[in-house]
Design an enzyme around this catalytic site. Sequence first.
Site, PDB file in Angstrom:
ATOM      1  N   LYS A  11      -1.210   4.070 -10.611  1.00 50.99           N
ATOM      2  CA  LYS A  11      -1.358   5.000  -9.480  1.00 50.99           C
ATOM      3  C   LYS A  11       0.007   5.620  -9.163  1.00 50.99           C
ATOM      4  O   LYS A  11       0.806   5.822 -10.080  1.00 50.99           O
ATOM      5  CB  LYS A  11      -1.984   4.301  -8.277  1.00 50.99           C
ATOM      6  CG  LYS A  11      -3.238   3.519  -8.683  1.00 50.99           C
ATOM      7  CD  LYS A  11      -4.037   3.005  -7.542  1.00 50.99           C
ATOM      8  CE  LYS A  11      -5.246   2.254  -8.079  1.00 50.99           C
ATOM      9  NZ  LYS A  11      -6.182   1.863  -7.060  1.00 50.99           N
ATOM     10  N   HIS A  96     -11.254   9.137 -11.221  1.00 47.96           N
ATOM     11  CA  HIS A  96     -10.986   7.957 -10.390  1.00 47.96           C
ATOM     12  C   HIS A  96     -11.451   8.246  -8.959  1.00 47.96           C
ATOM     13  O   HIS A  96     -11.330   9.370  -8.473  1.00 47.96           O
ATOM     14  CB  HIS A  96      -9.483   7.629 -10.420  1.00 47.96           C
ATOM     15  CG  HIS A  96      -9.185   6.304  -9.806  1.00 47.96           C
ATOM     16  ND1 HIS A  96      -9.117   6.125  -8.441  1.00 47.96           N
ATOM     17  CD2 HIS A  96      -8.965   5.084 -10.353  1.00 47.96           C
ATOM     18  CE1 HIS A  96      -8.868   4.853  -8.187  1.00 47.96           C
ATOM     19  NE2 HIS A  96      -8.767   4.195  -9.336  1.00 47.96           N
ATOM     20  N   GLU A  98     -10.194   7.686  -6.195  1.00 48.93           N
ATOM     21  CA  GLU A  98      -9.176   8.248  -5.299  1.00 48.93           C
ATOM     22  C   GLU A  98      -9.082   9.760  -5.493  1.00 48.93           C
ATOM     23  O   GLU A  98      -8.852  10.510  -4.539  1.00 48.93           O
ATOM     24  CB  GLU A  98      -7.828   7.556  -5.551  1.00 48.93           C
ATOM     25  CG  GLU A  98      -7.849   6.140  -4.982  1.00 48.93           C
ATOM     26  CD  GLU A  98      -6.919   5.156  -5.666  1.00 48.93           C
ATOM     27  OE1 GLU A  98      -6.003   5.582  -6.388  1.00 48.93           O
ATOM     28  OE2 GLU A  98      -7.133   3.946  -5.477  1.00 48.93           O
ATOM     29  N   GLY A 174      -8.553  -2.079  -4.499  1.00 50.08           N
ATOM     30  CA  GLY A 174      -7.398  -2.320  -3.634  1.00 50.08           C
ATOM     31  C   GLY A 174      -7.741  -3.085  -2.371  1.00 50.08           C
ATOM     32  O   GLY A 174      -6.945  -3.158  -1.443  1.00 50.08           O
ATOM     33  N   SER A 213      -9.988  -4.820  -7.818  1.00 49.19           N
ATOM     34  CA  SER A 213      -9.434  -6.128  -7.451  1.00 49.19           C
ATOM     35  C   SER A 213      -9.565  -7.186  -8.543  1.00 49.19           C
ATOM     36  O   SER A 213      -9.810  -8.360  -8.260  1.00 49.19           O
ATOM     37  CB  SER A 213     -10.044  -6.618  -6.133  1.00 49.19           C
ATOM     38  OG  SER A 213      -9.725  -5.709  -5.075  1.00 49.19           O
TER      39      SER A 213
HETATM   40  P1  PGA Z   1      -7.228  -2.451  -7.937  1.00 45.96           P
HETATM   41  O1  PGA Z   1      -7.421  -0.927  -8.454  1.00 45.96           O
HETATM   42  O2  PGA Z   1      -7.182  -3.331  -9.152  1.00 45.96           O
HETATM   43  O3  PGA Z   1      -5.933  -2.445  -7.180  1.00 45.96           O
HETATM   44  O4  PGA Z   1      -8.409  -2.747  -7.062  1.00 45.96           O
HETATM   45  C1  PGA Z   1      -8.255  -0.619  -9.521  1.00 45.96           C
HETATM   46  C2  PGA Z   1      -8.243   0.866  -9.775  1.00 45.96           C
HETATM   47  O5  PGA Z   1      -8.242   1.637  -8.817  1.00 45.96           O
HETATM   48  O6  PGA Z   1      -8.224   1.333 -10.942  1.00 45.96           O
END
Ligand code: PGA
Length: 253
Positions: A11, A96, A98, A174, A213
Site C-alpha cells: 500500500k 483493490h 481501497e 486491516g 488480516s
Molecule cells: P491486510 O490487507 O493484510 O492488512 O488486511 C490486505 C490487503 O488489503 O491486500
Amino acid sequence: MRQMMVAGNWKMHGSVAFTADMVTTLATKVAVKEGVTLLVCPPAVYLSQAVAVATQSGIHIGAQNLASIAAPGAYTGEVAGFMLSDIGCQYVIVGHSERRALYGETNDVVAQKTKVALDSGLTPLICVGETLDQREAGQAEAVIAAQLDAVSAVIGVDGWEQSIVAYEPVWAIGTGRTASPEQAQEIHAFIRSRLAALDINMAASMKILYGGSVKPDNAALIFSQPDVDGGLIGGAALNADDFSRIYACAQPK
Ligand code: PGA
C-alpha cells in the site's frame, strides 16, 4: 495441480531504504519454493528499485495500480501498463477495495484496467469482495458475482486464463478480523464455480488468493482450504519475518 502465490501489498508504505532492506532480506531469508510464487508489490516509485534488487532472487515484483488508458497521452499523474512492463514488473493489483472505495473505481473501470494490464503483458491480480453491510444483508455472493461478471464481459475466458483472483472481504482488510477458514472457502468455491460456468478448465486452474488480516498464526489454516491458493497480504507484508513465515505456510496443492 494448482500453483500457489503469496503476495505482499505494501500500500502507501515504504521508502528507498525500506525497499532495499525488505527485498534484500526476503531474498536471503526465503527459500522460494517451486509452485509457490512470491510477489512483492511496492508503491510505483519504488518498483524499478525493487526489480533491480530482486534480480535472480526468484522474487517477483508487481504494481498496485495502473492507468485505465493503454496508449501514451495527456494523462497527468498516471502510470501506464506498458511502463510497468517496461521496467520489469510482471504483475499488477487491480480493483483493490481501497481503490474502489476511495478513488471511485467501478466494476467497469476495474474491468478496463484488467484489460489494459493483460494487453501490456502484465498478470492482473483482480480483487473482489463484499463490505460488512453487504455480507450482513446476505448479498456477498451477488456483489462478487457482479464484480466478476463485469471483468468477464471485457476479458473473456482467454483473459481469465492469464489472471489471478484475490478474494478480500472489505471487513477483514486491516481490521485484524479475518474471515474464518470456512467463510473464505465458501466464497472461494463460489468464485471458482462462477468462473467454471465460463470454462471449467480455466476455473480449475485459477489461482484464488485470500486477503484480509492474514498473519503468520492464521495463514496455514486459511491456505489449507481446498479452494484457497495463497494470500494477498497487507500489514504483515511490511515485516520481513512475518511475511516469510506466511510464505512458509503455502504448499502447492
Ligand atoms: P491486510 O490487507 O493484510 O492488512 O488486511 C490486505 C490487503 O488489503 O491486500
